[in-house]
Motif scaffolding. Structure first.
Motif, mmCIF file in Angstrom:
data_model
loop_
_atom_site.group_PDB
_atom_site.id
_atom_site.type_symbol
_atom_site.label_atom_id
_atom_site.label_comp_id
_atom_site.label_asym_id
_atom_site.label_seq_id
_atom_site.Cartn_x
_atom_site.Cartn_y
_atom_site.Cartn_z
ATOM 1 N N TYR A 129 0.851 -1.190 0.000
ATOM 2 C CA TYR A 129 0.000 0.000 0.000
ATOM 3 C C TYR A 129 0.887 1.240 0.000
ATOM 4 O O TYR A 129 1.787 1.372 0.831
ATOM 5 C CB TYR A 129 -0.921 0.026 1.220
ATOM 6 N N THR A 134 5.308 9.132 -5.034
ATOM 7 C CA THR A 134 4.996 8.577 -6.354
ATOM 8 C C THR A 134 6.204 7.821 -6.879
ATOM 9 O O THR A 134 7.320 7.975 -6.385
ATOM 10 C CB THR A 134 4.613 9.685 -7.355
ATOM 11 N N VAL A 146 2.690 4.249 -9.756
ATOM 12 C CA VAL A 146 2.042 4.190 -8.443
ATOM 13 C C VAL A 146 1.946 5.582 -7.846
ATOM 14 O O VAL A 146 2.801 6.448 -8.082
ATOM 15 C CB VAL A 146 2.778 3.241 -7.479
ATOM 16 N N HIS A 147 0.881 5.790 -7.063
ATOM 17 C CA HIS A 147 0.673 7.050 -6.354
ATOM 18 C C HIS A 147 -0.027 6.755 -5.039
ATOM 19 O O HIS A 147 -0.459 5.626 -4.790
ATOM 20 C CB HIS A 147 -0.117 8.040 -7.227
ATOM 21 N N GLY A 149 -2.462 5.856 -2.213
ATOM 22 C CA GLY A 149 -3.732 5.147 -2.272
ATOM 23 C C GLY A 149 -3.700 3.873 -3.085
ATOM 24 O O GLY A 149 -4.639 3.084 -3.033
ATOM 25 N N HIS A 150 -2.627 3.645 -3.817
ATOM 26 C CA HIS A 150 -2.531 2.422 -4.608
ATOM 27 C C HIS A 150 -2.194 1.215 -3.738
ATOM 28 O O HIS A 150 -1.280 1.271 -2.904
ATOM 29 C CB HIS A 150 -1.439 2.553 -5.670
ATOM 30 N N HIS A 151 -2.927 0.117 -3.944
ATOM 31 C CA HIS A 151 -2.438 -1.207 -3.601
ATOM 32 C C HIS A 151 -1.681 -1.730 -4.828
ATOM 33 O O HIS A 151 -2.172 -1.618 -5.955
ATOM 34 C CB HIS A 151 -3.585 -2.183 -3.320
ATOM 35 N N ASP A 204 -11.197 -1.913 -12.287
ATOM 36 C CA ASP A 204 -10.420 -1.202 -11.279
ATOM 37 C C ASP A 204 -9.010 -1.761 -11.109
ATOM 38 O O ASP A 204 -8.220 -1.202 -10.352
ATOM 39 C CB ASP A 204 -11.142 -1.261 -9.928
ATOM 40 N N THR A 256 -2.209 -2.791 -10.097
ATOM 41 C CA THR A 256 -2.524 -1.804 -9.072
ATOM 42 C C THR A 256 -4.030 -1.725 -8.892
ATOM 43 O O THR A 256 -4.805 -1.953 -9.825
ATOM 44 C CB THR A 256 -1.985 -0.408 -9.430
ATOM 45 N N ASP A 258 -6.553 1.103 -6.835
ATOM 46 C CA ASP A 258 -6.634 2.331 -6.061
ATOM 47 C C ASP A 258 -7.702 2.188 -4.990
ATOM 48 O O ASP A 258 -8.851 1.835 -5.287
ATOM 49 C CB ASP A 258 -6.968 3.501 -6.990
ATOM 50 N N ASP A 261 -11.163 3.399 -5.430
ATOM 51 C CA ASP A 261 -12.125 2.648 -6.236
ATOM 52 C C ASP A 261 -12.857 1.580 -5.438
ATOM 53 O O ASP A 261 -13.671 0.838 -5.991
ATOM 54 C CB ASP A 261 -11.419 2.005 -7.434
#
Length: 402
Positions: A129, A134, A146-147, A149-151, A204, A256, A258, A261
């Motif tokens: 996570y 970034t 990746v940013h 909030g990304h899994h 997603d 990924t 988010d 989502d």
């Protein structure tokens, strides 16, 4: 993962000749789960996938764990683990610090500005996570942006590396399974499609869009494995860069997802944690708590009821917003609460009453529930808030008020 994807050029029929413009054969590699009986992908390499020229010991970061004894709830302040001066020399692979672990799952944290070496976890899948920062994850399947909030789901044995690229350190909360991490079975049809009641769908999940086609010789890859129960590391040197894949297809690959989502499930009264479940592993689950409308029964109490974890240790990583149930406890951004099986926990004093009448929770947290007890890593002991266990009573040991 059962959503089929094709990237690059593959032959019309699997396990058949596939050649480049000069007539040279590509070398097919099957990455498959469960001994050829689970999800898999076929990758087409320019060089021989097993060709290594060296294999030596890699001394892993501290992997020691200690029992949660005497038993108590704990609050870990992860942001204290990485001073600003150290982040420039820290990478996501060699700099991660173990905070909790057992035979099924290991949870680590890192704040890094340096690019990592190539790495492969040969023990199990990794679900990472991104709390802040970034970057790009380069993998044998292609690259993923990746940013916060990304899994990032990285299947077992996926060779990859992390490249932070912003001014802010890449802060990553790493969940390493001893097996595979997947959507919960109840969200899936018998053929593997995400169903209508699932809180997310295939749209997603974002996988690599193109091959990387890196070149180079004598390339180091750091490998984590478990030959006899103990977690160890090996440094392999490959004759040719592993990112020489020209195309692949199949149902096993990194992606990924988010957290924005994730569609929360709410009700007239408080919904239990399984309503927030996002992923499942071997003897553990992962839940996403996101901003949402809350209970609308006229007599509802929106914060959680007090509960005893009879079968589970509950680990909550607080990564955004304002968590109503923990107000007054000292928990904030970057905190982890450890609520072990054995006795009750729940809202802090006053939170139960304050929540009455609330219509919305602005909170963001990732929870891991395990079905076997967790032990504490050395990093957890280094960043613990020693007063947290007494915040429900207002008194510490020897009846000292806190």
């Amino acid at each position: 993962m059962t959503f089929y994807r094709q990237v690059g050029v593959v032959p019309p029929k699997r396990h058949t000749q596939h050649r480049d413009e000069q007539g040279r054969l590509f070398y097919e590699e099957l990455m498959g789960e469960e001994g050829f009986s689970g999800d898999s992908s076929l990758l087409y390499h320019r060089g021989l996938p097993p060709a290594i020229v060296d294999s030596t010991v890699w001394a892993l970061p501290d992997q020691r764990t200690f029992p949660n004894h005497p038993l108590r709830h704990r609050h870990l302040k992860l942001h204290e683990l990485f001073p600003a001066a150290a982040m420039a020399e820290t990478d996501v692979v060699t700099g991660r610090r173990l905070i909790l672990g057992n035979a099924d799952v290991r949870i680590s944290y890192v704040a890094a500005l340096r690019e990592s070496p190539l790495y492969r976890n040969a023990i199990g899948d990794e679900l990472v996570y991104i709390e802040a920062g970034t970057g790009v994850v380069e993998t044998v399947f292609g690259a993923l942006r990746v940013h916060p909030g990304h899994h990032v789901l990285l299947p077992r044995a996926t060779t990859h590396r992390w490249l932070p690229d912003g001014p802010e350190p890449l802060r990553a909360y790493l969940i390493e399974g001893a097996g595979h991490i997947t959507p919960p079975q109840r969200y899936l049809s018998r053929y593997g499609q995400l169903l209508e009641h699932a809180p997310y769908c295939e749209r997603d999940l974002h996988g690599p869009a193109a091959p990387l086609l890196a070149t180079g010789a004598d390339v180091e890859v750091f490998v984590k494995h478990r030959p006899a129960g103990e977690v160890v590391g090996t440094r392999m040197v490959y004759a040719q860069h592993p990112f020489d894949v020209t195309g692949w297809d199949g149902c096993l690959y990194p992606f990924t997802f988010d957290i924005a989502d994730f569609e929360p499930i709410t009700g007239r009264v408080h919904q239990p944690p399984p309503a927030h479940q996002a992923f499942a592993g071997q003897n553990f689950v992962v839940c996403d708590f996101v901003p949402r409308k809350v209970d609308y029964h006229p007599l509802s109490i929106p914060v959680p009821y007090y509960h005893s974890n009879v079968d589970s240790d509950e680990i909550m990583f607080y990564c955004g917003g304002n968590y109503e149930a923990r107000k007054g406890s000292g928990i904030g951004q970057g905190s982890v609460s450890v609520h072990p099986g054995g006795y009750a926990h729940g809202p802090q004093p006053g939170a139960y009453e304050r929540s009455i009448g609330l219509e919305f929770f602005d909170e963001l947290a990732v929870m891991v529930d395990t079905f076997h007890p967790l032990q504490l890593g050395a990093a957890a002991l280094a960043c613990e808030d020693p007063g947290y266990a007494w915040t429900w009573s207002g008194r510490g040991p020897d009846s000292a008020w806190i």
